[in-house]
Each structure stands twice: as C-alpha cells, then as structure tokens.
Write a protein that holds these residues in place. Structure first.
Motif, PDB file in Angstrom:
ATOM      1  N   TYR A 270       0.881  -1.216   0.001  1.00 54.89           N
ATOM      2  CA  TYR A 270      -0.199  -0.003  -0.023  1.00 54.89           C
ATOM      3  C   TYR A 270       0.878   1.488  -0.006  1.00 54.89           C
ATOM      4  CZ  TYR A 270      -4.754  -1.238   0.816  1.00 54.89           C
ATOM      5  OH  TYR A 270      -6.252  -1.625   0.585  1.00 54.89           O
ATOM      6  N   GLN A 271       0.323   2.572  -0.423  1.00 53.22           N
ATOM      7  CA  GLN A 271       0.909   3.769  -0.204  1.00 53.22           C
ATOM      8  C   GLN A 271       0.218   4.738   0.684  1.00 53.22           C
ATOM      9  OE1 GLN A 271       1.982   5.449  -4.168  1.00 53.22           O
ATOM     10  NE2 GLN A 271       0.053   5.233  -4.790  1.00 53.22           N
ATOM     11  N   GLY A 272       0.892   5.660   0.885  1.00 57.74           N
ATOM     12  CA  GLY A 272       0.161   6.691   1.640  1.00 57.74           C
ATOM     13  C   GLY A 272      -0.161   7.967   0.641  1.00 57.74           C
ATOM     14  N   ALA A 273      -1.018   8.858   1.009  1.00 56.15           N
ATOM     15  CA  ALA A 273      -1.285  10.126   0.346  1.00 56.15           C
ATOM     16  C   ALA A 273      -1.175  11.315   1.191  1.00 56.15           C
ATOM     17  CB  ALA A 273      -2.717   9.995  -0.451  1.00 56.15           C
ATOM     18  N   CYS A 274      -0.802  12.558   0.826  1.00 53.56           N
ATOM     19  CA  CYS A 274      -0.649  13.641   1.570  1.00 53.56           C
ATOM     20  C   CYS A 274      -1.468  14.733   0.498  1.00 53.56           C
ATOM     21  CB  CYS A 274       0.578  14.034   1.785  1.00 53.56           C
ATOM     22  SG  CYS A 274       0.861  15.663   2.527  1.00 53.56           S
ATOM     23  N   CYS A 275      -2.497  15.376   1.013  1.00 53.59           N
ATOM     24  CA  CYS A 275      -2.987  16.088   0.127  1.00 53.59           C
ATOM     25  C   CYS A 275      -3.599  17.684   0.662  1.00 53.59           C
ATOM     26  CB  CYS A 275      -4.214  15.648  -0.433  1.00 53.59           C
ATOM     27  SG  CYS A 275      -5.256  16.313  -1.691  1.00 53.59           S
ATOM     28  N   ALA A 276      -3.180  18.441   0.301  1.00 49.62           N
ATOM     29  CA  ALA A 276      -3.736  19.907   0.801  1.00 49.62           C
ATOM     30  C   ALA A 276      -4.618  20.528  -0.227  1.00 49.62           C
ATOM     31  CB  ALA A 276      -2.576  20.839   0.708  1.00 49.62           C
ATOM     32  N   LEU A 277      -5.378  21.072   0.579  1.00 48.20           N
ATOM     33  CA  LEU A 277      -6.428  21.939  -0.288  1.00 48.20           C
ATOM     34  C   LEU A 277      -6.447  23.256   0.239  1.00 48.20           C
ATOM     35  CD1 LEU A 277      -9.224  21.933  -1.894  1.00 48.20           C
ATOM     36  CD2 LEU A 277     -10.396  21.341  -0.014  1.00 48.20           C
ATOM     37  N   PHE A 278      -6.259  24.198  -0.815  1.00 48.57           N
ATOM     38  CA  PHE A 278      -6.100  25.494  -0.508  1.00 48.57           C
ATOM     39  C   PHE A 278      -7.368  26.371  -1.037  1.00 48.57           C
ATOM     40  CE2 PHE A 278      -1.773  24.473  -1.168  1.00 48.57           C
ATOM     41  CZ  PHE A 278      -1.191  25.003   0.181  1.00 48.57           C
ATOM     42  N   GLY A 279      -7.775  27.270  -0.427  1.00 52.43           N
ATOM     43  CA  GLY A 279      -8.975  28.096  -0.908  1.00 52.43           C
ATOM     44  C   GLY A 279      -8.482  29.488  -1.055  1.00 52.43           C
ATOM     45  N   LEU A 280      -8.683  29.637  -2.396  1.00 48.42           N
ATOM     46  CA  LEU A 280      -7.899  30.970  -3.098  1.00 48.42           C
ATOM     47  C   LEU A 280      -8.595  32.047  -3.487  1.00 48.42           C
ATOM     48  CD1 LEU A 280      -5.336  28.979  -5.570  1.00 48.42           C
ATOM     49  CD2 LEU A 280      -4.837  29.499  -3.288  1.00 48.42           C
ATOM     50  N   ALA A 358       1.469  34.169  -0.757  1.00 48.01           N
ATOM     51  CA  ALA A 358       0.759  33.639   0.390  1.00 48.01           C
ATOM     52  C   ALA A 358      -0.515  34.435   0.468  1.00 48.01           C
ATOM     53  CB  ALA A 358       1.539  33.871   1.624  1.00 48.01           C
ATOM     54  N   ASP A 359      -0.348  35.779   0.193  1.00 42.67           N
ATOM     55  CA  ASP A 359      -1.822  36.718  -0.177  1.00 42.67           C
ATOM     56  C   ASP A 359      -3.018  35.912  -0.948  1.00 42.67           C
ATOM     57  OD1 ASP A 359      -0.781  38.398   1.918  1.00 42.67           O
ATOM     58  OD2 ASP A 359      -0.135  40.033   0.088  1.00 42.67           O
ATOM     59  N   ASP A 360      -2.635  35.063  -1.683  1.00 46.49           N
ATOM     60  CA  ASP A 360      -3.648  34.326  -2.616  1.00 46.49           C
ATOM     61  C   ASP A 360      -4.345  33.443  -1.704  1.00 46.49           C
ATOM     62  OD1 ASP A 360      -3.079  35.839  -5.150  1.00 46.49           O
ATOM     63  OD2 ASP A 360      -1.359  34.705  -5.166  1.00 46.49           O
ATOM     64  N   ILE A 361      -3.860  33.133  -0.798  1.00 39.57           N
ATOM     65  CA  ILE A 361      -4.517  32.051   0.008  1.00 39.57           C
ATOM     66  C   ILE A 361      -5.404  32.656   1.170  1.00 39.57           C
ATOM     67  CG2 ILE A 361      -3.911  29.753   1.550  1.00 39.57           C
ATOM     68  CD1 ILE A 361      -1.193  29.927   0.262  1.00 39.57           C
ATOM     69  N   ASN A 362      -6.740  32.016   1.073  1.00 44.60           N
ATOM     70  CA  ASN A 362      -7.550  32.415   2.312  1.00 44.60           C
ATOM     71  C   ASN A 362      -7.572  31.437   3.354  1.00 44.60           C
ATOM     72  OD1 ASN A 362      -8.758  34.721   0.962  1.00 44.60           O
ATOM     73  ND2 ASN A 362     -10.415  33.537  -0.217  1.00 44.60           N
ATOM     74  N   TRP A 363      -7.494  30.151   2.934  1.00 47.48           N
ATOM     75  CA  TRP A 363      -7.389  29.242   4.047  1.00 47.48           C
ATOM     76  C   TRP A 363      -6.713  27.775   3.455  1.00 47.48           C
ATOM     77  CZ3 TRP A 363     -10.061  24.874   2.566  1.00 47.48           C
ATOM     78  CH2 TRP A 363     -11.073  24.979   1.526  1.00 47.48           C
ATOM     79  N   TRP A 364      -6.137  26.946   4.460  1.00 51.76           N
ATOM     80  CA  TRP A 364      -5.857  25.649   3.878  1.00 51.76           C
ATOM     81  C   TRP A 364      -6.299  24.487   4.759  1.00 51.76           C
ATOM     82  CZ3 TRP A 364      -2.432  23.349   6.806  1.00 51.76           C
ATOM     83  CH2 TRP A 364      -1.656  23.935   7.914  1.00 51.76           C
ATOM     84  N   ARG A 365      -6.168  23.446   4.192  1.00 53.75           N
ATOM     85  CA  ARG A 365      -6.540  22.248   5.369  1.00 53.75           C
ATOM     86  C   ARG A 365      -5.397  21.072   4.606  1.00 53.75           C
ATOM     87  NH1 ARG A 365      -9.793  25.167   7.057  1.00 53.75           N
ATOM     88  NH2 ARG A 365     -11.949  24.871   7.653  1.00 53.75           N
ATOM     89  N   ILE A 366      -5.170  20.095   5.402  1.00 57.52           N
ATOM     90  CA  ILE A 366      -4.411  19.096   4.752  1.00 57.52           C
ATOM     91  C   ILE A 366      -4.864  17.893   5.410  1.00 57.52           C
ATOM     92  CG2 ILE A 366      -2.548  19.272   6.756  1.00 57.52           C
ATOM     93  CD1 ILE A 366      -0.399  18.867   4.311  1.00 57.52           C
ATOM     94  N   THR A 367      -4.717  16.693   4.685  1.00 55.74           N
ATOM     95  CA  THR A 367      -5.192  15.258   5.071  1.00 55.74           C
ATOM     96  C   THR A 367      -4.076  14.212   4.482  1.00 55.74           C
ATOM     97  OG1 THR A 367      -7.494  15.834   4.869  1.00 55.74           O
ATOM     98  CG2 THR A 367      -6.891  13.497   4.865  1.00 55.74           C
TER      99      THR A 367
END
Ligand code: FAD
Length: 430
Positions: A270-280, A358-367
């Motif tokens: 198996y492999q793992g995943a790292c995924c960020a989501l940015f609200g831009l 960085a000013d383009d980013i409103n928020w971010w999450r990561i899973t």
C-alpha cells in the motif's frame, strides 16, 4: 443475524446498507469522527457560505455502473452531473493544455512520429488480458509501442504523480485499466461525474438509510481485536468494549487487519497520500482541472477543483488540491507537521507560478493517510485477497479486493461490498 462491520468507508457503509436492507442487525464501527473514509469531506463555513468538499479530489466515470446504479437507487440521480474535466502538463516552465486531440497535436515535447506511436499505444490498450498485462511493466510496454520520448514526456509524469519512486515497477494492467475507463471523450475533451454539493450527499444518504433500516453506526470507536472461538467469529473488541457477532466484515487496510486479527495479509503493498486543499482568492491553472507536473517537487499534480465544478458553489473562491503520494513511513510528508508540509507545498507552487503569493490563500487544510491504496506492482494480481477468509464467518472487502483491480475506486468499493454481501448470503443459506 448480528453482523459487525469494521470501517465506515464506502465499502463498509455500502455493505451496511445492503445488509440492513435485508433485515440483518448491523453495527458499523468507524475509528474516525464520521464515516466516509477516503471519500470523506471538509465542512467549510466561511463568509456566510457553507459547503462540503472532499478531503481528497474525486470524480467518477460513465463506466462506474454499480455506483451510478446506487446513486439512482438512493434517489440522488439529479445531483450527478457530467462536467468537463480538462487536463494539462507543466514542463520546462510552461503549462500545456492536453485535453483535446488538437492540443495533443500541438504539444511541442513530442514529435509527429511520437504522436502517431502514442495513438497506436492508446488503441492497443483496448485489448489484452489483465492476466498477461499484470506480468509486464507499464514502462516497458509504453517504450516498446510508443518509444522512449512518449514514456518520458507523456506517461512518466502521470506515473510519477501517482506512484513516485514506485513508478518503474507498476504493471501494464494498471495503465491499460486507467486508459480503458476514460472512454467518455469527444473532440472537446472528457466528461467526468461529480455530485452537486459533493459526494458527502451519497455518504449522508447511505447513513440515513442504514439508520432507518435499524442499523447502527458507531463512530470514534476503532476495533482493536477480531474475536474468534475454535476458528470461527465470536465478536469484536473495540476501544470501548466487547461485542458478540455471528458474522464480521472487515473493510480496513491490510496493515490494520494484520494488527487486529490473526490473518496474515501484510504482503499487499500500500502507499500513503498527503493532500492539501487551498481556498484561493483567484484561479491559478488557466482553466485546467488536472495538471500533471514534470520536475523535482514534493507533489506530482495540482488539481483545481473549481475548473471542474463551478466556483459559484464555493462562494466564488478557487479550490486547489496539491496531490502527492508517499511510499515510506519516514517520508517528510508523513512525518513533518501540517504547517511544515504546507509551507513546502506553497514553495513548490511558487516555483511553477512565480506570481503566486501567500496573499492569494484564504485558508488551507491538509489530510494524510498511510492507507491511500494499493501499489499495483508487476505480479500484484496474485496478492488479491478473496472475500472469504481462513476464519469462518469473517469476510474481508475493500481496496485490496478483486473488484478494485487494476485500480481502486469508489465503483470498485461498491462492487466489493456487493460481492461480499452476496457471498455472505450464499453461506448463510447453506
Ligand atoms: C487521493 C485520492 C484520490 C482518489 N480519487 C478518486 C477518484 O477520483 N475516483 C474514485 O472513484 N476513487 C478515488 N479514490 C479512491 C476511493 O476514495 C477509494 O477507493 C474508496 O473511498 C475506498 O473506500 P473503502 O471503504 O474501501 O476504504 P477506506 O475509505 O479506506 O475505508 C476504511 C475505513 O476504515 C476505518 N478504519 C481504519 N481502522 C479502523 C479500525 N481499527 N476500526 C474501525 N474503523 C477503522 C477508516 O477510518 C476508514 O473510514 C481516491 C483515493 C485517494 C486517496
């Protein structure tokens, strides 16, 4: 019959839905705060707008018949939309759209003869048995039919974004399977399925039906041991207490199953995943949904969800996923803090798009998860796990099942759950 289901991902809740529909007394155990597993969502509430968005990017295909059938059965068809999914490739400091045949013809990193060989390769993927394709490397088949440049400049970024250092070991079965399902193409590009409001609608409706049918869903309650007596199931032990069950279906990864049972299933890679989501604040990828990237960066693809689903669903923001997989437990994307990984991702995006700040980013999450799916190496097929196990009344279904070969998907998990329920009923009637 009292049935315990371990794991509340798609496989677990679909199995729970069908078993409770048949009148069984079902209890689903989920270690997280909510069910959904890899198809789970963030619940975003910002500036007076609320919506659900998947923690990991998801879309489906027209060929996903069982899943589409389930969506219909649950009365959600009107939410299923077929949206244009454009793709591109970032190479040598430039972004190239690669959605239509015309755009592929214009792509400067392949010669005309490469493009003819690429077309021959795509045609070739329509044929061939997975048994044979499982025995050869994708890379070898691509280089033999398409040539080295087609591998290097077209397929390698795709394989790299999906399997990183393992890309050289991936079987042709995986590659051919991937190309075969992408059949809904026209001169204007490909259409992919997505649910208005997100796949959370599907998860919520399944939950609702299970509860209505008398089933139970116990979240925040990881199973710690599968209990047996004289070679057959007796129950489950969770972090909270022990329960008696007549039958158990486990849908967790081989890593977890190895830890909570006496079965030996740890041979399945198996492999793992790292995924960020940015609200831009603004769109980034020039209208492209899925951008594969050539280069030495901590991610293999950027996916701008709002170049697929309309931005108006998300309060006008652009939603950008940064997609990466990892194969080792000491990978920084698994070990470092969320802040540190996100900072690396932001640096990577800046390398590709120097005006991004960085000013383009409103928020971010990561899973992050160590159990994102199997690595479909050459010879994988013989590692597939059957639904019945050496322990009587214990069944296993999930991304490691035959229904998810040669690529795991929501469709594969729905099919695995249904196949397992069918065998379960067959055994019960004996
Ligand atoms: C980055 C990414 C992108 C994807 N994109 C797509 C896509 O576009 N289209 C598509 O069709 N598919 C996609 N998939 C695949 C799809 O999400 C999966 O195939 C599917 O959701 C797997 O469901 P599952 O129930 O088999 O496994 P999981 O979702 O892994 O479910 C297992 C569940 O078991 C729980 N669990 C673990 N340990 C325990 C324990 N001890 N006790 C109780 N519960 C436990 C976990 O929390 C989890 O909820 C993607 C996957 C990833 C990672």
């Amino acid at each position: 019959m009292r049935v315990g289901i371990i794991g509340g991902g798609v496989t677990g809740i679909v199995a729970g839905y069908y078993l409770s529909k048949k009148g069984h007394d079902v209890v689903i155990f989920e270690s997280e705060e909510d069910v959904g597993g890899l198809l789970g969502s963030y619940h975003i509430s910002k500036g007076g707008v609320s919506y659900n968005i998947e923690c990991f990017y998801h879309h489906i295909f027209r060929s996903d018949r069982e899943l589409i059938g389930l969506i219909e059965e649950l009365g959600l068809s009107e939410r299923l939309l077929w949206l244009k999914g454009s793709t591109g490739y970032y190479v040598g400091g430039k972004l190239y759209p690669l959605t239509t045949p015309k755009e592929i013809l214009k792509f400067p990193h392949l010669t005309l003869s490469d493009k003819v060989r690429l077309a021959a390769l795509v045609l070739r993927t329509k044929f061939g048995s997975f048994d044979k394709l499982d025995q050869v490397r994708a890379r070898d088949v691509i280089e033999r039919i398409g040539g080295r440049r087609v591998y290097k400049n077209f397929f390698e970024p795709l394989l790299r974004s999906k399997f990183e250092d393992e890309r050289k070991n991936i079987s042709a079965a995986w590659l051919f399977g991937r190309i075969r399902i992408r059949s809904d193409r026209s001169a204007g590009g490909e259409h992919l399925g997505y649910m208005e409001g997100g796949f959370q609608y599907l998860i919520d409706r399944l939950k609702e039906e299970i509860l209505k049918q008398g089933g139970k869903i116990q979240t925040d309650e990881p199973v710690t041991k599968i209990l047996t007596e004289k070679g057959r199931i007796s129950g489950l032990k969770s972090r909270k207490k022990s329960y008696q069950f007549d039958k158990v279906i486990s849908t967790v990864s081989p890593r977890v199953l190895d830890a909570i049972s006496d079965l030996d299933v740890g041979d399945l890679p198996y492999q793992g995943a790292c995924c960020a989501l940015f609200g831009l604040k603004r769109p980034l990828l020039d209208g492209i949904y899925w951008l594969n990237i050539a280069g030495d960066l901590p991610f293999g693809a950027l996916i701008e969800h709002t170049n697929f689903a309309p931005r108006s669903w998300y309060g006008g923001e652009s939603l950008l996923y940064v997609a990466s997989y990892f194969q080792r437990e000491d990978d920084p994307r698994w070990k470092l803090s969320e802040e540190a990984v996100t900072a690396q991702f932001i640096d990577g995006i800046k390398k590709l798009f120097p005006d991004f700040t960085a000013d383009d980013i409103n928020w971010w999450r990561i899973t992050r998860t160590p159990d994102a799916g199997p690595i479909y190496r050459v010879g994988f097929k013989r590692l597939i796990k059957p639904y019945r196990t050496a322990i009587d009344d214990l069944y296993i279904a999930g991304m490691f099942s035959g229904a998810n070969y040669p690529e795991r998907s929501i469709e594969g998990s729905v099919r695995a759950a249904k196949a397992c329920v069918e065998l379960f009923e067959e055994d019960r009637e004996k």
